[in-house]
Structures are given as C-alpha cells and as structure tokens.
Design an enzyme around this catalytic site. Structure first.
Site, PDB file in Angstrom:
ATOM      1  N   PRO A 191       0.829  -1.220   0.000  1.00  0.00           N
ATOM      2  CA  PRO A 191       0.000   0.000   0.000  1.00  0.00           C
ATOM      3  C   PRO A 191       0.856   1.259   0.000  1.00  0.00           C
ATOM      4  O   PRO A 191       1.814   1.373   0.766  1.00  0.00           O
ATOM      5  CB  PRO A 191      -0.795  -0.122   1.304  1.00  0.00           C
ATOM      6  CG  PRO A 191      -0.856  -1.579   1.567  1.00  0.00           C
ATOM      7  CD  PRO A 191       0.448  -2.136   1.077  1.00  0.00           C
ATOM      8  N   CYS A 192       0.498   2.209  -0.875  1.00  0.00           N
ATOM      9  CA  CYS A 192       1.350   3.384  -1.069  1.00  0.00           C
ATOM     10  C   CYS A 192       0.807   4.630  -0.384  1.00  0.00           C
ATOM     11  O   CYS A 192       1.456   5.679  -0.420  1.00  0.00           O
ATOM     12  CB  CYS A 192       1.515   3.669  -2.563  1.00  0.00           C
ATOM     13  SG  CYS A 192      -0.031   4.109  -3.389  1.00  0.00           S
TER      14      CYS A 192
END
EC number: 2.1.1.37
Length: 501
Positions: free
Chosen positions: A117-118
């Site tokens: 997840p960014c």
C-alpha cells in the site's frame, strides 16, 4: 550462532538449487502476490509466462475482481480466490492449504511479488492523513508504512528465488528515510541480490504518465544481476518530473546504493500513446445529456457496442485482443460520474485545460444566464445565489488548480488515482461533445487493462481498483525482464553442469 547461520545458508542454497532445477526441467515459475489489488501486476506476470499460485488482498471488491479474472474454473477454488486476507495475520501454511498447493511455504513459490500500500508513502496520501488526523507525522505512524517489515518476514517463510515489489517513488524519501534501500539491505543479509529504479509507464506503451518504483531481487546463488526493461516508447516528460524525481532520489546514496540508473528511451522509438489513440473506438456516451436516469441505472457489467466508423489504433487492438482477455463486439464499464451543473463547462473547456480555466468558463456561463433573465438579479439575492450554485463549482482555484483537467488527445493521460470516481474531475474526456469525465472502461484503457478484464463492484469501487493498480503493460515489461533473468540463471546453471561433466 555462526554454525546455525551457516546451516541456514546451506539450507537456503540447497532450496534455491532445487527450485532452479525444477524450472530448468520446464516447470512454470509459481507466484505468490501480496497486496495484489484487482490484479494489474498479476496480469503482467501471467502474460509473461508465470503461474499465479496464490494471492493475498484485504479489500473485498478487489478480491472479487481478482477471482472474476484469474480464479480456476473449479467452483470450490474460485471461492478461495475471492476471500479477503490480511497480510500481517495470514499464515503461509494456511494459505497453501486454502489454495490447494503442494509442499510447505518454502517449496510452494518461486516468485514473491507485492504492491505494498502506497498511501502512507505518497505525498498526496501524507497530506490526506495529516488532514484527517491533525498529526503532522501521521504518515510515519500509519501501519501500512511498516508492512515492508512483514514482507521481509514472508521472504524468510517462503524463500522465493525472485522478488518483485512496486510502489510510489516517494517511498525513497519517507520522512527522510529510503525504505527500498532498507528492504534491499534486509534482502542482502538474507542472501539476495537487489536492484531498484524508477520506471514511467508512458515509456512502456501505457497511455498514461505514471512514475513508479520497482524493486527486483534474486537469490544470490542464481549468480545473475536483476535487470529492468528498456523503454519501448519515447516522449519528453513534462516540466516538474525532474524536480519530483529529485525529491524522491534525495536519499539515494552516490556510493553503495542498490539503485539502478533510470532507463532512458533511445532515439528512434515510437512516440508515446495519446489518449485519443487509446479511447477513440470505445462507446460514445451521451445518454446523460438527454436523460441522466438512463446512465444512473447502468451497471459496470452492462455492455455497449464499440463505436462504428472508427478504425481501432494498434493500442486499441491490443486491448481488444489481449490473450485470455479479449472482447468481441461489446465492452463493459460504460458508467460515468454525473453532475449536471458541469456538463456545459466540460463542453467548452479546451483540451488540456485545468480547473482555473473551467472556473472562468463557469463564470462566463453565469453571465450568459443572467443576461437571459427578464430582470437580471443582483448579486446576493436569492435568485442570483440559485443561479450561481447551479452554474459555478464551489472549489477554490488557488487551492485546487489540478482538481479538473481535460485530456489532451495527442498526449498520454496524467496519473490516474484511486479517487477518480469520488472527488475529482482530473480526467475529463477530450471530446467536448460528450461533456463528461472518463468512464470506468476508459480509465481501464488508460491504465492498460484489456477490454475483456471485468471489474466487480459499483462505479466508485471500480475506479478505485483501477487507480490503485499497476498498469498491466508496465507490469508485463518488468515481468518479461524478470523471466529473462531467471532464464539467464538457468542457462548459467546448464553451462556450469556441462563444464563439470
């Protein structure tokens, strides 16, 4: 202690040799993907020749899409492919049982892939976290920012031959910390050779400017160095990319870094794909201009015919005919966000224009409405406020200059985000006659998802899945380079065996 380390290293080397021998005999490399989303990276890996053995994803709608497109036809297994799983809590042994795989965690997989997840790493995500929590350092405390540590634990548990990680460039400057370098160092002590770099999707045939970090590692016993794909298309990156890169690269060391130089397009390559080449053959959507009820009732899965009289571009043909995901005469995803106030603005906006231009057009439209009144209302009156509300968007142009943007038909799109369907007109269709933002299928085309790839969930969920995904064509380029690296290792092993013989 030294004896235990030496024993572990010998065990890892033996395992790597066994896996490489199995691949050399013709077996297909098996992939475990973490944080798979709806499957953009998976599609690239599958098309490059890898086998999707198992995946872990926590979002229900993304899992439904993943199962819809990748699950085996066996109904019992299909259910497992659609189950949401938490990467932190997931047992690798249980995962193998769930997916019906043979062997233990260390034997089941050859490749470990992850699109971690960014949100905590991306600058836009950091500001959102600050605004929600009021904490200046909220992004550092976000649990998603430490998932890479769990990722390294899973490396220990599965001991893959190769590793592939994708994320935003800002992960290299996470509050002054270079996370990929830490991952690379963690992999080095585990016996892996690691490289990471930045790749822009527009250089690899994707009609979108999307800069992403890719990290590739291989077991040191393979005796090869990870390679990244050479660009297939050329364009001059817009102003701002160099400064954004400079911020991201600020904490990359000049000496001793695992960073590889960013691949640059060579001369003579074809130009990058423009949005008109990407979208022109898709359905002409104008129902909302006649009766918004028609399009509000339309589902993501509902299909419409391709446009007649339009010769599909080479890119469009690729999207229509992708192996295993082809479409015939009809295509799904023809739903768009509807706000009637904005239709006239969309129609008048020049191609490539942004929100300040849109706001000026809206003010002009308001003046025209006032002039058509028999008794033009004065500012501040109820009638004036009603006309103003029905005509002018409420956003401050100084704070949201990029909130709206009309596609340039001759250039790649700007980066698609997960919020495309929720709170932005960042991708307005270049055709002013249609007076709308892009549809789910058009967003999928700009992200290089083939037309036969179906999305589960409603419109906003589909936009979110597309915006969060790795562009399949970029994933394919990276996956092909990874397959070539593995084949190089197999060739090296065969050569060494011949010398011994």
């Amino acid at each position: 202690m030294k004896h235990r380390r030496r024993t572990a290293m010998e065990s890892n080397e033996k395992l790597a040799k066994c896996k490489l021998e199995r691949l050399a005999s013709g077996a297909i490399p098996k992939v475990l993907e973490l944080c798979s989303g709806c499957g953009g990276l998976s599609l690239g890996l599958k098309t490059a020749g890898f086998e999707l053995a198992a995946h872990v994803e926590s979002n229900d709608e993304a899992n439904a899409t993943y199962a819809l497109n990748f699950a085996p036809e066996n109904p019992a297994q299909t259910k497992q492919w659609a189950i949401s799983r938490d990467m932190v809590a997931q047992s690798m042994s249980d995962l193998i049982t769930d997916f019906g795989l043979a062997g233990g965690p260390r034997e089941a997989f050859d490749v470990l892939a992850a699109g971690l997840p960014c949100q905590a790493f991306a600058r836009i995500g950091r500001s959102k976290l600050r605004s929600v929590t009021g904490d200046e350092d909220a992004f550092k405390n976000d649990p998603r920012a430490s998932l890479y540590r769990r990722f390294l634990e899973i490396v220990d548990e599965t001991r893959p031959l190769a590793i592939l990680v994708e994320n935003v460039p800002d992960i290299m400057n996470f509050g002054g910390h270079n996370v990929p370098e830490e991952i690379a160092e963690g992999l080095r002590v585990r016996g892996y050779v690691t490289r990471y770099t930045l790749l822009n999707a527009a250089f690899y045939g994707v009609p979108q400017l999307r800069e992403r970090l890719f990290l590739v590692a291989v077991d040191a016993t393979l005796d090869v160095i990870p390679q990244f794909p050479s660009p297939t298309h050329f364009m001059e990156l817009p102003r701002g990319y160099e400064s954004s890169r400079a911020v991201a690269l600020k904490h990359v060391k000049d000496v001793g870094s695992h960073f590889s130089p960013i691949p640059s397009p060579a001369g003579g390559l074809p130009s990058s794909i423009g949005t008109e080449s990407a979208l022109a053959d898709l359905p002409f959507i104008s129902d909302h201009l006649r009766d918004t009820a028609i399009i509000r009732k339309r589902k993501v899965a509902d299909k419409l015919p391709y446009r007649e009289g339009i010769t599909p571009s080479t890119y469009a043909h690729l999207m229509r005919d992708w192996p295993g995901f082809s479409a015939s005469e009809n295509v799904s995803g023809n739903v768009v966000r509807i706000t009637t106030r904005d239709f006239p603005i969309f129609g008048r906006m020049p191609r490539g224009a942004d929100y300040p231009v849109a706001l000026r057009i809206a003010q002009q439209l308001l003046e025209e409405k006032l002039q058509r009144e028999n008794f033009p209302p004065r500012p501040g009156t109820i009638r004036y406020k009603a006309l103003e509300k029905a005509t002018i968007p409420p956003y401050d142009a100084s704070k949201f200059p990029n909130k709206w943007w009309k596609l340039d038909p001759d250039a790649p799109s700007r980066t698609l985000t997960a919020h495309l369907g929720k709170d932005t007109y960042s991708h307005i269709h270049y055709d002013g006659r249609q007076k709308r933002m892009i549809s789910v299928r058009e967003a999928a085309r700009l992200q290089s998802f083939p037309d036969g790839f179906e999305f589960a969930g409603a419109m906003n969920a589909s936009f979110r899945q597309i915006g969060n995904a790795v562009p399949p064509m970029l994933a394919l380029a990276v996956s092909k380079a990874l397959m070539e690296t593995i084949e190089q290792a197999i060739a090296g092993r065969d050569s060494a065996n011949r010398r011994v013989a």
